[in-house]
Write a protein that holds these residues in place. Sequence first.
Motif: not given
Lengths: 535, 420
Positions: B160-171, B173-183
């Motif tokens: 779960i990605h709330v804020t911060g960097p995320s480098y998911a090149a091959n993964t 599908e694993s990352v769930a972004r919340l968005g910078s303002n709760g999008q």
Amino acid sequence: MLLLLWACGGDVQTEALTRDPELIALEAPRLLRRMSLDLRGSLPSLTELDRVEADPAALEDIWPTYLDEQAFEERLVELFSEQWLTRVDRFNVGIEDYHLPEDKEFEFHESVGEEPLRILAHIATMDRPWTDVVTWDGTMANPLLASIWPLERSDGEGWQPARWTDNRPAAGVLSSNGLWWRYYTTPFNFNRTRAAALTKLVLCEDYLERPVRLSAAPSLLDEDGTEESIRNDPACQSCHSTLDPIASALYGFWWYEIYDPAEMSQYHPDREPMGEMDLGVRPSFFGQPVEGLAELGQVLAEDPRLTSCAVEQAFQAFLRREADLADFGRLQRVQRAFEDGKLRYRELIRALLQEPAYRAGGFSEDASEESRSREAVDRLLSPSQWASSLSELTGFEWKEEGWEQLKNDRIGHRVLAGGVDGDGVDRPASSPSMSQALVVKRLAQLAAEHVVDRDLLSGQEGGLLRSEWWGLESSSDRIAALSELHWRLLARRPSAEEAEALHALFEAVESHAGEQKAWQSAVSVLLRDTEFVSY
Amino acid sequence: MAERGFRAAAGHGVCELLMKMSRRHLLQASAAGLLLPRPLLAESPGNGRRFLFVYCKGGWDTTYVFSPMGDNAEVDTESNAQAIESGGILHVDHIDRPAVRAFFSKYGKQTCILNGFEVRSIAHDKAQRLLFTGSPSTGQDDWGSILASQSESNLTMPYIHVTGPSYAANTQESVARLGSNGQLNALLEFSESARPSSDIEALEDAFVLQRAMDGNRNFDARLGKVLESLTGVESLVGAINFEGGDDLESRLETVLNCFELGVSRCGIVQYDGVDELGWDTHGGNAIQSSHYQELFGVLTDLMDDLKRRPSPNGGSLYDEVCVVVCSEMGRHPKLNNHQGKHHWTYTSAMLVGAGVAGGQVIGQYDSQFFGLRVNPWTGQLDDRGEALTDKHFGATLLALGGLDAEVYSGGVPPIEAALR
């Protein structure tokens, strides 16, 4: 390494100009769909699909015409934005600094970020040699930018060529405000960040890929020691010997205050000599002295890496993956076509779109695991392609408070939908994700509601949905209509089973909630379909 | 500390052998009967471990907390600071930062500080990428998304990605972004007229999923999995507030809620300091004190909260969450003319909680403020040891997560001494 090899050209062998035996080409209608989405951000028309279905060779007559449409220029802006990363949601100055109304905020940020991209796209579509990107005497501006910056803009709506009125040198994109607002410097950085950005964007030469190792001697614990290291330590000099002289050429954009709109809007020719004072070196480009920014642009134009970088970036944009050593032959073929075409960007694109790797839709049975993992035969629709294709198909544009929701991350869904934000996310998504699937779901629901209302309820002709489809009673007529919709959106005729399944959904929804909702469901599920979201 | 002492006492020959073995071999050897101070492979706690990244973007000044340098005239430190030991951790103490002492007093025994590892860039974006992936190049996944994608459980929102960097090149599908303002939350709670009734939406979802499952492309299979995850996430509406919030505490709470429900393995929250003034203090370095004071207050509350929250696997989240606090670079040892400090390629990180051999500081800065070499097995300073880098940091995290770290770190070993 890759760039070094093929930029030098010379005696290197190239791949035979034959089809890659490991790749299977996409069927003609699906390939046309891919080309249409890539070149103009929209789907092919029904007429075009029918023509290519009847005669696959017609594909080669149709797709080159896309390069002459206005939409091609718009599409290039989107593709360049993924590489140049100038479309950010915040700059150091904002609308309040220019006394612009609040409802101009999105337009302001989009315009500033797009200025350098519009230069690139303009040069590409005007068939100017690509070297003009660093030598052109002018910029592109819309009415908003023309109202806040020292510009004389040609008459007309939207983006038009413009000239700076602040004695700015002719250096194409290097003379743009948008580029240096995005890649700004701090008082202690002396334009080095900008120099590194410049070489990365224009030459694909990334200083920051090189590891920085601090050494104990001379001591870095004081300024003199640091300066001495930068000038004399071989480890530091490996970058600074060439980086600093480039930085020295950028001082016309030196701002005493990075939050002052007056400072940031203008070019400052009187500050050009400051580079030598701050950095202790005169402007030069990899050992070749230059007298300022215009001359820097001239020597950049002569650097073979300029064209090879353009090829590599185009490869990445259209094949949706980075090039590696295995692509050496492909890149060299495309580069030769680019050079033979007098560096006209359209020639680069023409050559690239004829590569088997671009046209691949699958793999042969004996394709290696390496090829299977490397080639992106199924590409994910980008947020900009969603926006443009749905606008064209359905008339729907997703906006909130004046912000285009697929073009920002402040309140929008650009990164959630797999896009880049120009800052923290610098690479578009190549695989679906949960958040991307949710964005697509909502987008499909919104677009479906909009198009049903526009085409079936309001009686507008010539849209995605034929007005005569409203009120169809026989199953066969409905299936025919749904099948045509399937064909239009996915560039593939549904099987009898698939058509029945879609019809069954339609009927199930209709019995529950009426015909309007049934059409909305049909459109919505097709927009979410695995063959719509990929291409 | 006790574990390292045990290991040393096991005999010099055994220690030499252990040093030569990779972690995988080591664990195999443990199954064969060699005595080791850590839990055996059969327990595999690493596989069930969760990770919460708290990322202090901009480059923190380690002399305020992690690296007491008051006795080094070459390094500019604040006045009235002193080195003390709390909870087994030697750290910097100052009257303006009682939260730091309070944290280490309470959770020092669960904390391992890694001092003086090198991140070979002085550019923020590259250093950030190096810290999280071990590489300056695109195409590498970050440690969190690797851990999340390798989870044995079928998680709805692995990372779960709330804020911060995320480098998911091959993964990805694993990352769930919340968005910078709760999008993401807004999309989940979407109530526009365009949204069909729940019955119809369920029909549509099933149709779309079936179409993906019927496809024979790799893409179709990936999309099918993602759509199933989406259904899982949608079922959580009401159970979790995905807005993320505006402050560190709210954002951390979102991650903990996901952990508690068992839907995530990793989460990341970025902390930009008091009033989001940032850690990149080229001028006015003293603000770092306020940032640390606030940060450590929140960290104490976080650890307390982990104790209270039940784990979906039984016990509490405290038993299975490892908190990773880090920053992409350190700061220059000397103040500049603006009372700030420039970038520095050596930094520190803090590991707290499950799986961590706590109550210790591994690594140290020398008089020139470079990192000293460390024996990764013993955690002791050793001139013949490893010069710690971002890859060691990442390998350690992956080992904590029960993965064969060297597969991902290019052969760079984890800091075994940091593992319980």
